[in-house]
Design an enzyme around this catalytic site. Sequence first.
Site, short mmCIF file in Angstrom:
data_model
loop_
_atom_site.label_atom_id
_atom_site.label_comp_id
_atom_site.label_asym_id
_atom_site.label_seq_id
_atom_site.Cartn_x
_atom_site.Cartn_y
_atom_site.Cartn_z
CG HIS A 157 -2.13 -0.92 1.12
ND1 HIS A 157 -3.35 -0.69 0.55
CD2 HIS A 157 -1.93 -2.46 1.13
CE1 HIS A 157 -4.01 -1.64 0.66
NE2 HIS A 157 -3.11 -2.95 0.99
CG ASP A 365 0.37 9.19 0.40
OD1 ASP A 365 0.15 8.06 0.67
OD2 ASP A 365 -0.50 10.14 0.94
C1 GDG Z 1 -2.19 3.97 3.21
C2 GDG Z 1 -1.08 4.65 2.26
C3 GDG Z 1 -2.80 4.52 0.42
C4 GDG Z 1 -8.09 10.50 7.37
N1 GDG Z 1 -8.52 11.38 8.23
C5 GDG Z 1 -9.74 10.90 9.01
C6 GDG Z 1 -10.09 9.90 8.18
N2 GDG Z 1 -9.00 9.65 7.30
C7 GDG Z 1 -9.12 8.68 6.45
C8 GDG Z 1 -9.25 9.24 4.88
C9 GDG Z 1 -9.01 7.84 4.11
C10 GDG Z 1 -7.77 7.06 4.86
O1 GDG Z 1 -8.11 7.64 6.45
C11 GDG Z 1 -6.37 7.67 4.80
O2 GDG Z 1 -6.26 7.16 3.51
P1 GDG Z 1 -4.70 7.68 2.70
O3 GDG Z 1 -4.80 6.99 1.31
O4 GDG Z 1 -5.00 9.00 2.33
O5 GDG Z 1 -3.45 7.45 3.57
P2 GDG Z 1 -2.97 6.22 4.71
O6 GDG Z 1 -3.75 6.20 5.86
O7 GDG Z 1 -1.43 6.75 4.78
O8 GDG Z 1 -2.85 4.83 3.86
C12 GDG Z 1 -1.82 5.26 1.08
C13 GDG Z 1 -3.84 3.74 1.49
O9 GDG Z 1 -2.89 3.11 2.43
C14 GDG Z 1 -4.41 2.67 0.71
O10 GDG Z 1 -3.76 1.79 -0.10
O11 GDG Z 1 -3.71 5.29 -0.38
O12 GDG Z 1 -0.93 5.96 0.13
O13 GDG Z 1 -0.41 5.47 2.95
O14 GDG Z 1 -9.88 7.27 3.65
O15 GDG Z 1 -10.86 9.49 4.65
N3 GDG Z 1 -11.25 9.36 8.37
C15 GDG Z 1 -12.13 9.89 9.33
N4 GDG Z 1 -11.63 10.98 10.14
C16 GDG Z 1 -10.48 11.49 10.02
O16 GDG Z 1 -10.06 12.49 10.56
N5 GDG Z 1 -12.99 9.12 9.50
#
Ligand code: GDG
Length: 458
Positions: A157, A365
């Site tokens: 990921h 990322d």
């Molecule tokens: C890893 C990889 C890859 C964030 N703040 C809140 C919240 N979130 C949710 C977002 C989103 C998720 O968390 C974050 O997803 P990301 O993809 O941006 O980042 P990582 O957590 O680092 O995920 C990344 C991912 O895996 C999937 O393969 O895309 O590159 O690092 O869904 O909405 N959700 C809530 N409150 C928050 O304050 N409810």
Amino acid sequence: MSRLVVVSNRIADPRKSAAGGLAVAVGQALETTGGLWFGWSGKIREDGTPGEGELHTSQAGKVQLATVDLCREDYDSYYLNHSNGVLWPVFHYRLDLADFSTNDLSGYRRVNKLFAHKLKALLKPDDIIWVHDYHLIPLAAELRAMGCQQRMGFFLHIPLPPPLIMAAIPQHDWLMRSLFAYDLVGFQSQADVTHFRHYAETELKGSYGPDDIVEASGAQVRAKAFPIGIDVDEFQTLAKGKDALEMYDQMQKTYGQRKLLVGVERLDYSKGLRHRLYAFRQLLESYPENRGATTLVQIASPSRESVEAYDLLRQRLESLTGSINGDFGELDWTPVRYIHRSVARKRLPGLYRSGSVGLVTPLRDGMNLVAKEYVVAQNEKDPGVLVLSRFAGAAEQLDEALQVNPYDTAQMAETIQRALQMGLPERLERHSALMQRMKAQDVHWWSQTYLADLNASR
Ligand code: GDG
């Protein structure tokens, strides 16, 4: 039909809607055939013995959940020190933040072996096993060493860095060789696939050829990019829900005519939060018409607070926010609203929708799902503009976002200004192109494409 077995560090009950994108995708894939989801229970046993842990199983609809507890020593060495203290920073190109002093590779191996041992007892001969993320890279090698011959796939990921950065990890060649125990290795972006091929060529004296095959040390694996998407339908339904609409109304009432820049992420150094604040400060300096008229709302939800680098980042962000608010704020205007708490998932679409500009500017990322959620949450008749770092995996897909280099403060400020001033026709055109791609390559497309490829991989 073969049974699907998913293995990830943490697991979720697929029937619970709060679970979020990945859990929904994996949960649905599992429910189709009935399957098994295996991972750490999240429990730490203070009195446990390293390399041992109790197995718990339960049934969630058609899906069997199986978890293992970890003892304190295993949790520290596998999860805190090696996975989050070494692999996470190095894979995000941050050698400066990797803590090699506490690194305990033996703990990481021990827990992977423990998981393999517990999982093996639950496996059937024609299962298909799909392992997720950096915590579990050597799992297939451990299972193979125990005689398991099932089809096995891995998905990373987070990004895979170039070979010379990987080479900083002690015994990196052992780690990377263990990927060859899988039948298929999936990455988020083409850049990651290229780095894997280069690693095999330069560090393992291997080669790559047709059909995505990479060869090294007498073994072969298929390596391909499968960019993860979001559940577009689910997120659109959420956006129409009571909580999201309330959030949107509340933002309109609070900020009135002011334009909002919105950022939402876990508080993590990979997300480029400091650099974003530098660019916002620059925006207020270079384009003073934004003073009093534009507010940055930044949600930084707490994450990995027991890792030192995260605590330091939090302190620096608080100090930077304070200085911007002190230097530019007015009695009736606070330039940065920084919130170090998490927002309920049901409310998130309303927050995204209130942002004229979505700021997604990580330094590195794997993909970045926030960028995709921001686009899907927009009002399609009057959409906001996504400002996206070129260093997010999502940048390979999302050409119509305004792409920035987060290290170039002046360019980022200029691009935010462009986004704030963009007229409706251009916003509509960009948004509709982004939405088409988001729908075509959603999270179901991702899991189905991956699993079809894994099925065909032998
Ligand atoms: C890893 C990889 C890859 C964030 N703040 C809140 C919240 N979130 C949710 C977002 C989103 C998720 O968390 C974050 O997803 P990301 O993809 O941006 O980042 P990582 O957590 O680092 O995920 C990344 C991912 O895996 C999937 O393969 O895309 O590159 O690092 O869904 O909405 N959700 C809530 N409150 C928050 O304050 N409810």
